[in-house]
Design a protein around this motif. Sequence first.
Motif, short mmCIF file in Angstrom:
data_model
loop_
_atom_site.label_atom_id
_atom_site.label_comp_id
_atom_site.label_asym_id
_atom_site.label_seq_id
_atom_site.Cartn_x
_atom_site.Cartn_y
_atom_site.Cartn_z
N LYS A 165 0.82 -1.21 0.00
CA LYS A 165 0.00 0.00 0.00
C LYS A 165 0.86 1.27 0.00
O LYS A 165 0.47 2.30 -0.59
CB LYS A 165 -0.94 0.01 1.20
CG LYS A 165 -1.98 1.15 1.13
CD LYS A 165 -2.98 1.08 2.26
CE LYS A 165 -4.06 2.14 2.09
NZ LYS A 165 -3.50 3.50 2.01
N ASP A 166 2.01 1.21 0.63
CA ASP A 166 2.89 2.38 0.64
C ASP A 166 3.31 2.77 -0.77
O ASP A 166 3.38 3.94 -1.11
CB ASP A 166 4.12 2.12 1.51
CG ASP A 166 3.79 2.13 3.00
OD1 ASP A 166 2.68 2.58 3.36
OD2 ASP A 166 4.63 1.66 3.80
N ASP A 169 0.35 4.25 -2.64
CA ASP A 169 0.14 5.65 -2.23
C ASP A 169 1.23 6.56 -2.80
O ASP A 169 0.95 7.68 -3.25
CB ASP A 169 0.14 5.74 -0.70
CG ASP A 169 -1.08 5.08 -0.07
OD1 ASP A 169 -2.04 4.80 -0.80
OD2 ASP A 169 -1.04 4.82 1.16
N LYS A 170 2.46 6.09 -2.78
CA LYS A 170 3.58 6.92 -3.25
C LYS A 170 3.41 7.32 -4.70
O LYS A 170 3.73 8.47 -5.08
CB LYS A 170 4.88 6.14 -3.06
CG LYS A 170 6.13 6.89 -3.52
CD LYS A 170 7.39 6.07 -3.26
CE LYS A 170 8.64 6.82 -3.72
NZ LYS A 170 9.88 6.05 -3.43
N GLY A 172 0.51 7.27 -6.40
CA GLY A 172 -0.83 7.77 -6.70
C GLY A 172 -1.72 6.79 -7.42
O GLY A 172 -2.53 7.20 -8.27
N ALA A 174 -4.70 3.92 -6.94
CA ALA A 174 -5.70 3.46 -5.97
C ALA A 174 -5.68 1.94 -5.85
O ALA A 174 -5.52 1.23 -6.84
CB ALA A 174 -7.09 3.94 -6.39
#
Length: 439
Positions: A165-166, A169-170, A172, A174
């Motif tokens: 997930k990191d 998120d990094k 962008g 989903a």
Amino acid sequence: MTSTTILRRAGIVAALAAAGALALAGCSGGGTPAAGAAKPTLSGKATTISVTFWGGDARVQKTQEAIAAFEKKYPNITVKPQYTDWNGYWDQLATATAGGDMPDVVQMDELYLASYGNRGALYDLNKLNVDMTHVAASARDTGKVNGAQYADPIGVAVYAIVANKDLFDKYGVALPDDKTWTWDDYAKVADELTQKSGGAIHGTDQIGGFDAGSAKYWARSDGGELFGKDDKVTLNPKSLAKMWQFELDLQKSGGMLSSSAITESFGAGISGNSLATNKVAMGVAYNTQLTALAKSSGQNLVLLQPPAPKGVHPNSYKPSMYWSVSAKTKHPAEAAAFVDYLLNDADAAKILLTERGVPANDKTRALIKDALAPTDQAAIAYQESVTPGKAPLVTPNGASTIETILQRYTQQVFAGQQKPLDAAKAFIAELQGEIDSAQ
């Protein structure tokens, strides 16, 4: 055994298969009573039983603690443990079995269950006082061979997609809806991760072809099975070819690691593969691998359900290992009491925790959940969210080298040496030949 070992052991299996099969050939039917006979009962006399298992220092220590607790509860029963690492375990067990000296209680693996069960070396646990009511039928049935319950699943795992997930998120991207996504969606997400990272990472590691679980999953996704009755390989070659072609296409688009990088990742093991070193954002694993992967990566890893056709449940329970009882044991009631204790007793559960995998017993799994690390709790939560299909048939005798064979054909497909469908047909023919030769 963790599911890490499930993915790494194939080379060892190949070396031991021939020796194990030859030694087992000398087995004859043992002491399992006829249908309708009364179940053996505890004698109350001083009795010594033996138990054999493979594993490292942590498993040895926890098992000895559980044995001590059992002996306190049953002071007239003494348990003598025998243990070794995986490399030497099956040679030792085959030799002992052929000599009529199999230990009373045996830690068993799915790859060898049919070999020992079909040769009369194991007791039908249905004829002993072993309570399996808290083990789901789809897990319990993984210990059956031709209707006989030759093994009690200790722990189980289910197939999963591990997502970093990191990294999502990094860059962008989903996280997908794993209740509705398809393999086409998976490919789009993988390509997007590679592109938005500017090639700093790849979207995904390999998603099949290095373990038997992937072949089972893709077969069941198409409504088939890897193995059928009468020791037949029933895998549709088109299902396996589809998996390989999906990977080739994703390598070409850049969403998946290259063939050479995939090989390097697989060879690095659970602590050094591409998921563990944050070189990819997704990959396949068993849910029980989450803690080890998260520890190595230092990232927030989450479990997603692999894509599946609507209304189809291709996932299934993979037993981490089993307990079995020798058909020749002179103390079947005492051996059964020990197996039942390890499976059902609260004290045993608190000692062993997840050392042999996420407990297959629903009651003890709930009992220990709060004592586990957050990633172990996440693994349990994921497992309980999965709707497994019916239990697949046990790996037939002679097919213990399946992962070695599968990996070889996967490498050939990735290297462009064989087309996916041709390789799938050749894989099936070779695996069936191994099974036929062992009969």
